[in-house]
Scaffold this motif. Structure first.
Motif, PDB file in Angstrom:
ATOM      1  N   PHE A  58       0.851  -1.184   0.000  1.00 30.66           N
ATOM      2  CA  PHE A  58       0.000   0.000   0.000  1.00 30.66           C
ATOM      3  C   PHE A  58       0.887   1.232   0.000  1.00 30.66           C
ATOM      4  N   ALA A  59       0.365   2.311  -0.552  1.00 27.18           N
ATOM      5  CA  ALA A  59       1.146   3.535  -0.757  1.00 27.18           C
ATOM      6  C   ALA A  59       0.745   4.615   0.245  1.00 27.18           C
ATOM      7  N   ILE A  60       1.437   5.737   0.174  1.00 24.52           N
ATOM      8  CA  ILE A  60       1.168   6.847   1.089  1.00 24.52           C
ATOM      9  C   ILE A  60      -0.302   7.249   1.037  1.00 24.52           C
ATOM     10  N   GLY A  61      -0.812   7.624   2.193  1.00 27.97           N
ATOM     11  CA  GLY A  61      -2.198   8.031   2.317  1.00 27.97           C
ATOM     12  C   GLY A  61      -3.164   6.869   2.447  1.00 27.97           C
ATOM     13  N   GLN A  62      -2.673   5.638   2.361  1.00 34.00           N
ATOM     14  CA  GLN A  62      -3.548   4.480   2.450  1.00 34.00           C
ATOM     15  C   GLN A  62      -3.383   3.768   3.792  1.00 34.00           C
ATOM     16  N   THR A  63      -4.412   3.004   4.142  1.00 33.33           N
ATOM     17  CA  THR A  63      -4.419   2.209   5.362  1.00 33.33           C
ATOM     18  C   THR A  63      -4.655   0.755   4.982  1.00 33.33           C
ATOM     19  N   LYS A  64      -3.920  -0.135   5.606  1.00 34.79           N
ATOM     20  CA  LYS A  64      -4.099  -1.577   5.379  1.00 34.79           C
ATOM     21  C   LYS A  64      -4.393  -2.208   6.733  1.00 34.79           C
ATOM     22  N   CYS A  65      -5.392  -3.107   6.784  1.00 36.96           N
ATOM     23  CA  CYS A  65      -5.774  -3.785   8.031  1.00 36.96           C
ATOM     24  C   CYS A  65      -5.727  -5.292   7.851  1.00 36.96           C
ATOM     25  N   GLN A  66      -5.503  -5.989   8.956  1.00 32.00           N
ATOM     26  CA  GLN A  66      -5.605  -7.437   9.000  1.00 32.00           C
ATOM     27  C   GLN A  66      -6.390  -7.822  10.244  1.00 32.00           C
ATOM     28  N   SER A  67      -7.128  -8.897  10.126  1.00 31.93           N
ATOM     29  CA  SER A  67      -7.958  -9.374  11.222  1.00 31.93           C
ATOM     30  C   SER A  67      -7.102  -9.964  12.343  1.00 31.93           C
ATOM     31  N   LEU A  68      -7.594  -9.788  13.561  1.00 31.40           N
ATOM     32  CA  LEU A  68      -6.934 -10.372  14.735  1.00 31.40           C
ATOM     33  C   LEU A  68      -7.612 -11.678  15.170  1.00 31.40           C
ATOM     34  N   LYS A  69      -8.503 -12.219  14.336  1.00 36.32           N
ATOM     35  CA  LYS A  69      -9.280 -13.402  14.726  1.00 36.32           C
ATOM     36  C   LYS A  69      -8.416 -14.606  15.070  1.00 36.32           C
ATOM     37  N   ASP A  70      -7.212 -14.707  14.514  1.00 34.40           N
ATOM     38  CA  ASP A  70      -6.347 -15.854  14.797  1.00 34.40           C
ATOM     39  C   ASP A  70      -5.416 -15.636  15.994  1.00 34.40           C
ATOM     40  N   VAL A  71      -5.525 -14.470  16.636  1.00 33.02           N
ATOM     41  CA  VAL A  71      -4.755 -14.202  17.857  1.00 33.02           C
ATOM     42  C   VAL A  71      -5.685 -14.519  19.028  1.00 33.02           C
ATOM     43  N   THR A  72      -5.322 -15.479  19.845  1.00 35.96           N
ATOM     44  CA  THR A  72      -6.148 -15.933  20.958  1.00 35.96           C
ATOM     45  C   THR A  72      -6.405 -14.799  21.946  1.00 35.96           C
ATOM     46  N   ASP A  73      -7.643 -14.741  22.438  1.00 36.47           N
ATOM     47  CA  ASP A  73      -8.015 -13.750  23.449  1.00 36.47           C
ATOM     48  C   ASP A  73      -7.043 -13.822  24.626  1.00 36.47           C
ATOM     49  N   GLY A  74      -6.510 -12.680  25.036  1.00 40.33           N
ATOM     50  CA  GLY A  74      -5.583 -12.618  26.159  1.00 40.33           C
ATOM     51  C   GLY A  74      -4.115 -12.731  25.753  1.00 40.33           C
ATOM     52  N   LYS A  75      -3.835 -13.197  24.552  1.00 32.87           N
ATOM     53  CA  LYS A  75      -2.455 -13.282  24.064  1.00 32.87           C
ATOM     54  C   LYS A  75      -2.006 -11.907  23.567  1.00 32.87           C
ATOM     55  N   THR A  76      -0.716 -11.717  23.470  1.00 30.75           N
ATOM     56  CA  THR A  76      -0.204 -10.445  22.966  1.00 30.75           C
ATOM     57  C   THR A  76       0.166 -10.573  21.492  1.00 30.75           C
ATOM     58  N   PHE A  77       0.166  -9.428  20.824  1.00 32.12           N
ATOM     59  CA  PHE A  77       0.564  -9.383  19.426  1.00 32.12           C
ATOM     60  C   PHE A  77       1.330  -8.090  19.163  1.00 32.12           C
ATOM     61  N   THR A  78       2.083  -8.112  18.085  1.00 32.42           N
ATOM     62  CA  THR A  78       2.850  -6.959  17.634  1.00 32.42           C
ATOM     63  C   THR A  78       2.577  -6.791  16.149  1.00 32.42           C
ATOM     64  N   VAL A  79       2.517  -5.549  15.696  1.00 30.07           N
ATOM     65  CA  VAL A  79       2.340  -5.262  14.277  1.00 30.07           C
ATOM     66  C   VAL A  79       3.698  -4.886  13.707  1.00 30.07           C
ATOM     67  N   GLU A  80       4.001  -5.457  12.542  1.00 30.10           N
ATOM     68  CA  GLU A  80       5.243  -5.133  11.838  1.00 30.10           C
ATOM     69  C   GLU A  80       4.897  -4.461  10.516  1.00 30.10           C
ATOM     70  N   VAL A  81       5.724  -3.506  10.131  1.00 30.53           N
ATOM     71  CA  VAL A  81       5.578  -2.846   8.838  1.00 30.53           C
ATOM     72  C   VAL A  81       6.894  -3.030   8.080  1.00 30.53           C
ATOM     73  N   HIS A  82       6.773  -3.276   6.775  1.00 31.99           N
ATOM     74  CA  HIS A  82       7.949  -3.499   5.931  1.00 31.99           C
ATOM     75  C   HIS A  82       7.938  -2.497   4.787  1.00 31.99           C
ATOM     76  N   ALA A  83       8.973  -1.677   4.702  1.00 26.33           N
ATOM     77  CA  ALA A  83       9.127  -0.761   3.568  1.00 26.33           C
ATOM     78  C   ALA A  83       9.627  -1.573   2.383  1.00 26.33           C
ATOM     79  N   LEU A  84       8.932  -1.503   1.257  1.00 29.00           N
ATOM     80  CA  LEU A  84       9.367  -2.254   0.092  1.00 29.00           C
ATOM     81  C   LEU A  84      10.794  -1.849  -0.270  1.00 29.00           C
TER      82      LEU A  84
END
Length: 151
Positions: A58-84
């Motif tokens: 995705f490019a500047i000005g855009q937003t990309k989302c992913q579902s958290l449905k596969d992360v178990t309730d109560g578990k922790t998660f981190t979001v990573e971003v990768h510059a092409l």
């Protein structure tokens, strides 16, 4: 006596509301690429040994989302971003606790350069650099918006 207790409860609630709370993320994790970014990006969610696939770019000005449905309730998660054609960065704060009952999403803002990626949740540590990146177009980012690089 009752009014004093009521006043104390209201005061405690007001004080609690002014204290910054950790990210309360829940249905989705999102990354918004500020107009001042100098790159196109991908994002993913990491939780322990589990990680989602990298999103489409995705490019500047855009937003990309992913579902958290596969992360178990109560578990922790981190979001990573990768510059092409650049670096991968963990968004701040890391290790957010999943609360499945919340319908909200957490959205991080990312900016910087291909090898100087910055990503954080707004309000965690607002700074002038993030504010500037939100308003000032970057020539490389504008080009990436028109012609996203293939990776």
């Amino acid at each position: 006596m009752l009014s004093f207790r009521l006043f104390g409860a209201v005061l405690a609630a007001a004080i609690g509301a002014t204290v910054a709370a950790p990210a309360m993320a829940q249905s989705n994790a999102c990354v918004h690429l500020l107009v001042g970014a100098g790159f196109a990006a991908k994002m993913r969610i990491v939780s322990g040994d589990f990680s989602t696939q990298w999103s489409d770019s995705f490019a500047i000005g855009q937003t990309k989302c992913q579902s958290l449905k596969d992360v178990t309730d109560g578990k922790t998660f981190t979001v990573e971003v990768h510059a092409l054609a650049g670096e991968t960065k963990k968004c701040s704060p890391e290790n957010i606790k999943r609360v499945a009952s919340s319908p909200s999403s957490v959205t991080f803002q990312t900016w910087g350069t291909t090898f100087g990626v910055k990503c954080q949740e707004p309000g965690t540590t607002e700074n002038a650099e993030m504010s500037e990146a939100a308003r000032t177009p970057n020539a490389k980012g504008a080009e990436a918006a028109k012609n996203p690089p293939k990776e």
